[in-house]
Design an enzyme around this catalytic site. Structure first.
Site, PDB file in Angstrom:
ATOM      1  N   HIS A  14       0.964  -1.267   0.005  1.00  0.00           N
ATOM      2  CA  HIS A  14       0.176  -0.029  -0.023  1.00  0.00           C
ATOM      3  C   HIS A  14       0.962   1.341   0.063  1.00  0.00           C
ATOM      4  CE1 HIS A  14      -4.153   1.606   0.860  1.00  0.00           C
ATOM      5  NE2 HIS A  14      -3.352   2.857   0.729  1.00  0.00           N
ATOM      6  N   HIS A  16       1.069   4.811  -2.313  1.00  0.00           N
ATOM      7  CA  HIS A  16       0.679   5.783  -3.670  1.00  0.00           C
ATOM      8  C   HIS A  16       2.076   6.130  -4.427  1.00  0.00           C
ATOM      9  CE1 HIS A  16      -3.559   5.120  -2.826  1.00  0.00           C
ATOM     10  NE2 HIS A  16      -3.138   5.339  -1.553  1.00  0.00           N
ATOM     11  N   HIS A 198      -9.792   0.775  -1.616  1.00  0.00           N
ATOM     12  CA  HIS A 198      -9.729   1.520  -0.384  1.00  0.00           C
ATOM     13  C   HIS A 198     -11.153   1.188   0.406  1.00  0.00           C
ATOM     14  CE1 HIS A 198      -6.060   3.314  -1.638  1.00  0.00           C
ATOM     15  NE2 HIS A 198      -5.879   3.950  -0.643  1.00  0.00           N
ATOM     16  N   GLU A 201     -11.594   3.376   6.022  1.00  0.00           N
ATOM     17  CA  GLU A 201     -10.655   4.134   6.531  1.00  0.00           C
ATOM     18  C   GLU A 201     -11.472   5.393   6.965  1.00  0.00           C
ATOM     19  OE1 GLU A 201      -8.516   6.293   3.496  1.00  0.00           O
ATOM     20  OE2 GLU A 201      -6.980   6.976   4.861  1.00  0.00           O
ATOM     21  N   ASP A 279       1.347   4.100   2.944  1.00  0.00           N
ATOM     22  CA  ASP A 279       0.133   4.847   2.199  1.00  0.00           C
ATOM     23  C   ASP A 279       1.001   6.071   1.427  1.00  0.00           C
ATOM     24  OD1 ASP A 279      -2.228   5.274   1.345  1.00  0.00           O
ATOM     25  OD2 ASP A 279      -2.867   6.228   3.443  1.00  0.00           O
ATOM     26  N   ASP A 280       1.466   7.006   1.984  1.00  0.00           N
ATOM     27  CA  ASP A 280       1.797   8.234   1.516  1.00  0.00           C
ATOM     28  C   ASP A 280       3.105   8.835   2.572  1.00  0.00           C
ATOM     29  OD1 ASP A 280       0.019   8.733  -0.811  1.00  0.00           O
ATOM     30  OD2 ASP A 280      -1.248   8.969   0.850  1.00  0.00           O
TER      31      ASP A 280
END
Ligand SMILES: [Zn+2]
Length: 341
Positions: A14, A16, A198, A201, A279-280
């Protein structure tokens, strides 16, 4: 003494595209291209975000868009993916599935197909230079029309034998129901791609259930709020649907008040397969290794449990069988290493 977590072989499922950028690279490219960065991306980095309300989510997206605007030349894309793979290698990650929505870059790189081919070529080169397997997940945006998602699913399907391994659905869960994208996911699944939307969340357990029931999700991005329903956790465990849990993203976005509020332990103990993710990192200031450290330091995972987390990340990945076998054997070897006292 505990075993070093950067030596624990693992997969990262996961992450991005823009969000994987090194902060130093963002600063450098922005300077080079005369892009003005807000304080939240410079001296106040990493930004404090509260994405649980619409305004906070909008601010998160805006920062993301600014960061994306520095990726202008194919060279920048090659650099981004190579550096991401280098960082993976440093943290013991052996297999990376990087998520890209080609529509965010299409105008710059000559179209959707050209953008995807660029990302795939960058993934191939990064893989060769670092030894980390790098595969691509094409992600649609749930705030756009489901027909756009179908176009992307068809494109992803065309590249299913050339490096695309999954199809995702990202952005604000509150602004697009999973089930509206079922046709796109059917196209992706027919092509043998993993379904990795997704869910769970920003919204609760029903949103995760919708990903599983209506999109036949193999993995759910985040999925942490499945922990609100024991019955759903049982279903995820039975069907071996993986939750891509990104604890420091949940904290960074204000989805969880603090690390101790992320229900990693509850999901793990319920038998839900887990793949930890960052994630980021560009916006949350933490890469993959930090999530494993958190599992150890905050959730009290033993080395045997950390090895199991790593195994689950490999088993939930699209890595080819020989790669999985090799990495799983190396995880066993890590755990078999005596700990010096
Ligand atoms: Zn994500």
């Amino acid at each position: 003494m505990r075993r070093p977590l950067d030596k624990l072989p693992k997969a990262h499922l996961h992450l991005h595209f823009t969000g994987s950028m090194r902060h130093s690279t963002l600063i450098e490219l922005a300077l080079e291209q005369g892009v003005h960065l807000p304080d939240a991306l410079v001296q106040d980095w990493p930004p404090q975000l509260h994405a649980t309300d619409e305004r906070g989510w909008f601010r998160f997206q805006r920062l993301y868009d600014i960061a994306r605007s520095v990726l202008r030349r194919p060279f920048d894309v090659y650099r981004l993916v190579r550096e991401a793979a280098e960082d993976e290698a440093r943290e013991g990650s052996r297999w990376l599935e990087i998520q890209v929505d080609p529509s965010g870059y299409a105008s710059r790189f000559g179209g959707l197909t050209e953008t995807l081919e660029l990302a795939l070529d960058a993934a191939r080169l990064a893989s060769e230079s670092t030894g980390v397997g790098v595969a691509v997940i094409v992600a649609a945006n749930r705030t756009r029309h489901p027909l756009d998602a179908r176009t992307l699913a068809r494109l992803a399907a065309q590249y299913s034998d050339r490096g695309v391994v999954g199809f995702g659905l990202s952005n604000d869960e509150r602004r697009g129901r999973a089930r509206d994208f079922d046709a796109a996911f059917r196209i992706a699944k027919r092509a043998g791609l993993l379904a990795v939307p997704h869910g769970g969340e920003l919204l609760g357990a029903p949103s995760v259930a919708e990903c599983v029931d209506d999109l036949a999700a193999d993995r759910v991005g985040h999925g942490v709020r499945a922990a609100e329903s024991p019955r759903l956790m049982e279903r995820l465990a039975d069907r071996q649907v993986t939750c891509e849990v990104c604890p420091l993203s949940n904290v960074g976005l204000g989805v969880a008040r603090g690390p101790e509020d992320v229900p990693l332990r509850r999901l793990f103990d319920a038998g839900v397969p887990i793949a930890l993710g960052a994630d980021d990192p560009l916006l949350f200031g933490a890469r993959l290794l930090a999530q494993y450290e958190l599992a150890r330091d905050v959730y009290g995972f033993s080395d045997a449990e950390l090895a199991e987390l790593a195994r689950q990340s490999i088993r939930s990945s699209a890595a080819p069988e020989p790669v999985r076998k090799e990495i799983l054997a190396d995880i066993d070897a890590w755990l078999a290493t005596p700990v010096a006292n």
